[in-house]
Design a protein around this motif. Structure first.
Motif, PDB file in Angstrom:
ATOM      1  N   GLU A   1     -11.848  -0.663  -5.076  1.00  0.00           N
ATOM      2  CA  GLU A   1     -11.780   0.807  -5.113  1.00  0.00           C
ATOM      3  C   GLU A   1     -12.422   1.285  -6.404  1.00  0.00           C
ATOM      4  O   GLU A   1     -12.356   0.584  -7.419  1.00  0.00           O
TER       5      GLU A   1
ATOM      6  N   GLY B   1     -13.797   3.423  -1.622  1.00  0.00           N
ATOM      7  CA  GLY B   1     -13.030   2.197  -1.400  1.00  0.00           C
ATOM      8  C   GLY B   1     -13.699   1.374  -0.332  1.00  0.00           C
ATOM      9  O   GLY B   1     -14.418   1.907   0.523  1.00  0.00           O
TER      10      GLY B   1
ATOM     11  N   ARG C   1      -5.443  -2.111   0.077  1.00  0.00           N
ATOM     12  CA  ARG C   1      -6.131  -1.044   0.810  1.00  0.00           C
ATOM     13  C   ARG C   1      -5.368  -0.709   2.089  1.00  0.00           C
ATOM     14  O   ARG C   1      -4.558  -1.484   2.564  1.00  0.00           O
TER      15      ARG C   1
ATOM     16  N   ASP D   1       0.822  -1.215   0.000  1.00  0.00           N
ATOM     17  CA  ASP D   1       0.000   0.000   0.000  1.00  0.00           C
ATOM     18  C   ASP D   1       0.857   1.267   0.000  1.00  0.00           C
ATOM     19  O   ASP D   1       0.342   2.367   0.126  1.00  0.00           O
TER      20      ASP D   1
END
Ligand code: HAM
Length: 427
Positions: free
Chosen positions: A269, A285, A258, A208
Motif C-alpha cells: 500500500e 494498494g 489487504r 484487516d
C-alpha cells in the motif's frame, strides 16, 4: 428554478477546473503505463454478482457489506463493480491466455462500494487500475511497485510511505491460520462482533479490521512472513532485494493483508502523509493475486494495484476538490456584433479562431453591445472582437484587449495574427 436535487450521499458532481485536474492525472497515468508496455482496457461497470463473490472472497467486507447488488428484469443478480481486477480477469480469461503469454493492461473508471462517506471515501469512487498476468516472478512485483512510484513522482505526489508484506500462498495460509486462530481466540472477548464472526469464518480477515478497539490486539498478532513456508519466504526476500537494489525505500508491515481475499504473496500500500486525507490515507494498494472465476476450476494469477482518484486529488490539489460549479470552460475570445449578417460572419470567424485552438464564445442573441461586453467580462475573455454592419462593410474587425483596454481595427484577413500577438502570452 426547481428545488435543489443533490447527488446521492457518497457521490459527487465534478466541474471544471476540477475535471481538468482529473484529466491531467488520468493522462499522466496513460503516459507512464504505456512506457511500461501496458495497454488500456474498458470493461463493463455491471457484472454478474458471482464474479465478485467468487473472485474477492465471500468473507470480505466488500462482498459482505458493501456491494450494490440488485436483480435485473430477467431475475439475474447483478452488481455494480466494487473493484476492477475481477472484471479484467474475466475479460482476459474470455480472450484466453496461451502458455507463456503475458498481458499488461490498465483501466480507468468508476467503482461502487456502500461505505460510510468521509473525506477520501466515496460510494462512487474512481480508480486507475493496473494488472499484469502471465509472469509470476519477484521482478514483476518489484517492477509493478516501481511503476506505481514513478507515476506518483510524475504527478508530484511526494510525502508517501510504501508498506510491504507477503501473505504467502493458499497452501501457506492453511498452515498459518491455526497460529492466528490460537492468538486471536485468547483475545476475542474484547474484540468487535465482526472479528468474533471472522474468527469462525476466515481468521485472516481479522487482520484487516479497521475498528479502533481491535488495533492493539492486531498489532501484536504473529507476524505473517515468519510463519510462511520456505518458497514464499524466498519469493518475498527476492522482491525486497530487487527493491533494495533499485533504491526503493519501504516499510515492512508484517500484518498487512489487504481487504480482498484474492491476494497471495506480495501485498503493498502507498500511504500519503499529508493532512487532507485523514484516516483514508491509502492512495494506492495492490499485490500479487490468484483469482477464481465462476464456472471454472482454473485460476488467473497476476500482479497489480489501483490508485484512488479522489485521494490523488486530495493529495495533489485539495484546493480544487469540490470547486464551485463553473458551468463553462475558460474563454479566451468573445466575438460579438449586431445584425443578421454579423452573426453569420461571427460564426465563421469563431470557427477560424477555434481551428487555431482558441476558446471562443459567440454572441447568439443580438443583445446591446453593452450587454455583450458584460458577458465577455463575466466569462473572463481577454479579447473581444466585434463585427457589426459597419465593420463588415470595411472588411475589418474591431478589436479590444480587455486587459489593456486598447481598442483598434484590424483587417479581417489579419485577425488571427492580431489575436496571436495579443493572446499568446496568456494561454
Ligand atoms: P483497494 O485497496 O480496495 O484495492 O482499492 C485501491 C485504492 O482505491 C485504495 O487505495 C484507495 O485509494 C481507493 N479506494 C478504495 N475504496 C475507496 C472509496 N470508498 N472511496 C475512495 N477511494 C477508494 C483494489 O481495489 C484492488 N482491485 C487493487 C488491485 C489491482 N490489486 C491488484 N490489482
Amino acid at each position: 428554478m426547481a428545488g435543489k436535487v443533490k447527488p446521492l450521499p457518497g457521490t459527487a458532481d465534478l466541474w471544471e477546473p476540477e475535471v481538468q485536474e482529473w484529466l491531467f492525472l488520468e493522462n499522466k497515468a496513460r503516459e507512464v503505463l504505456h512506457c511500461y508496455g501496458y495497454g488500456e482496457v474498458r470493461t463493463p461497470i455491471l457484472e454478474k454478482t458471482d464474479l465478485f463473490v467468487r473472485g474477492l472472497g465471500d468473507e470480505t467486507e466488500v462482498v459482505q457489506k458493501e456491494m450494490y447488488t440488485f436483480e435485473d428484469r430477467g431475475g439475474r443478480s447483478i452488481t455494480l463493480r466494487p473493484e476492477g481486477t475481477a472484471g479484467i480477469m474475466r475479460a482476459i480469461a474470455n480472450v484466453g491466455l496461451s502458455q507463456g503469454e503475458e498481458k499488461r493492461v490498465f483501466s480507468i473508471g468508476p467503482m461502487f462500494r456502500g461505505e460510510r462517506p468521509a473525506a477520501g471515501r466515496r460510494r462512487q469512487f474512481h480508480q486507475i487500475g493496473v494488472e499484469a498476468v502471465g509472469r509470476c516472478t519477484p521482478v514483476m512485483d518489484a517492477e509493478s511497485i516501481v511503476m506505481l512510484l514513478d507515476y506518483l513522482a510524475a504527478v508530484d505526489i511526494t510525502d508517501t510511505r510504501l508498506l510491504l508484506n507477503t501473505r504467502g500462498t493458499a497452501e501457506d495460509r492453511k498452515e498459518v491460520a491455526p497460529a492466528l486462530e490460537k492468538y486471536f481466540r485468547g483475545h476475542i472477548e474484547t474484540m468487535c462482533s465482526d472479528c468474533q464472526r471472522r474468527l469462525e469464518g476466515n481468521v485472516w480477515r481479522i487482520l484487516d479490521c479497521k475498528n479502533e478497539e481491535c488495533q492493539p490486539i492486531i498489532q501484536n498478532a504473529p507476524a505473517i512472513p515468519e510463519l510462511l513456508g520456505s518458497d514464499s519466504k524466498k519469493f518475498f526476500e527476492e522482491v525486497c532485494r530487487f527493491l533494495d537494489r533499485l533504491g526503493v525505500s519501504y516499510e515492512l508491515e508484517p500484518r498487512l493483508v489487504r481487504g480482498l481475499d484474492y491476494y497471495e504473496q506480495t501485498v503493498f500500500e502507498v500511504i500519503h502523509e499529508g493532512e487532507n486525507l485523514g484516516a483514508q490515507n491509502a492512495v494506492a494498494g495492490g499485490g500479487r493475486y490468484r483469482i477464481s472465476l465462476p464456472g471454472s476450476e482454473k485460476h488467473i494469477s497476476g500482479v497489480g494495484f489501483a490508485l484512488g482518484m479522489e485521494r490523488l486529488m486530495l493529495a495533489r490539489a485539495p484546493e480544487l476538490v469540490g470547486t464551485e460549479p463553473a458551468g463553462m470552460g475558460k474563454i479566451d475570445i468573445f466575438v460579438g456584433g449586431k445584425g443578421e449578417n454579423a452573426r453569420v460572419e461571427n460564426l465563421k470567424l469563431a470557427r477560424e479562431l477555434r481551428e487555431n485552438r482558441y476558446r471562443v464564445l459567440v454572441e447568439s442573441e443580438n443583445r446591446s453591445l453593452k450587454a455583450q461586453f458584460r458577458t465577455a467580462d463575466k466569462v473572463g475573455a481577454t479579447v473581444v472582437l466585434l463585427q457589426a454592419e459597419s465593420e463588415l462593410a470595411k472588411n475589418v474587425v474591431a478589436c479590444r484587449n480587455m486587459d489593456t483596454a486598447e481598442q483598434s481595427e484590424c483587417p479581417r484577413e489579419k485577425i488571427v495574427d492580431w489575436v496571436k500577438d495579443n493572446l499568446d502570452g496568456d494561454l
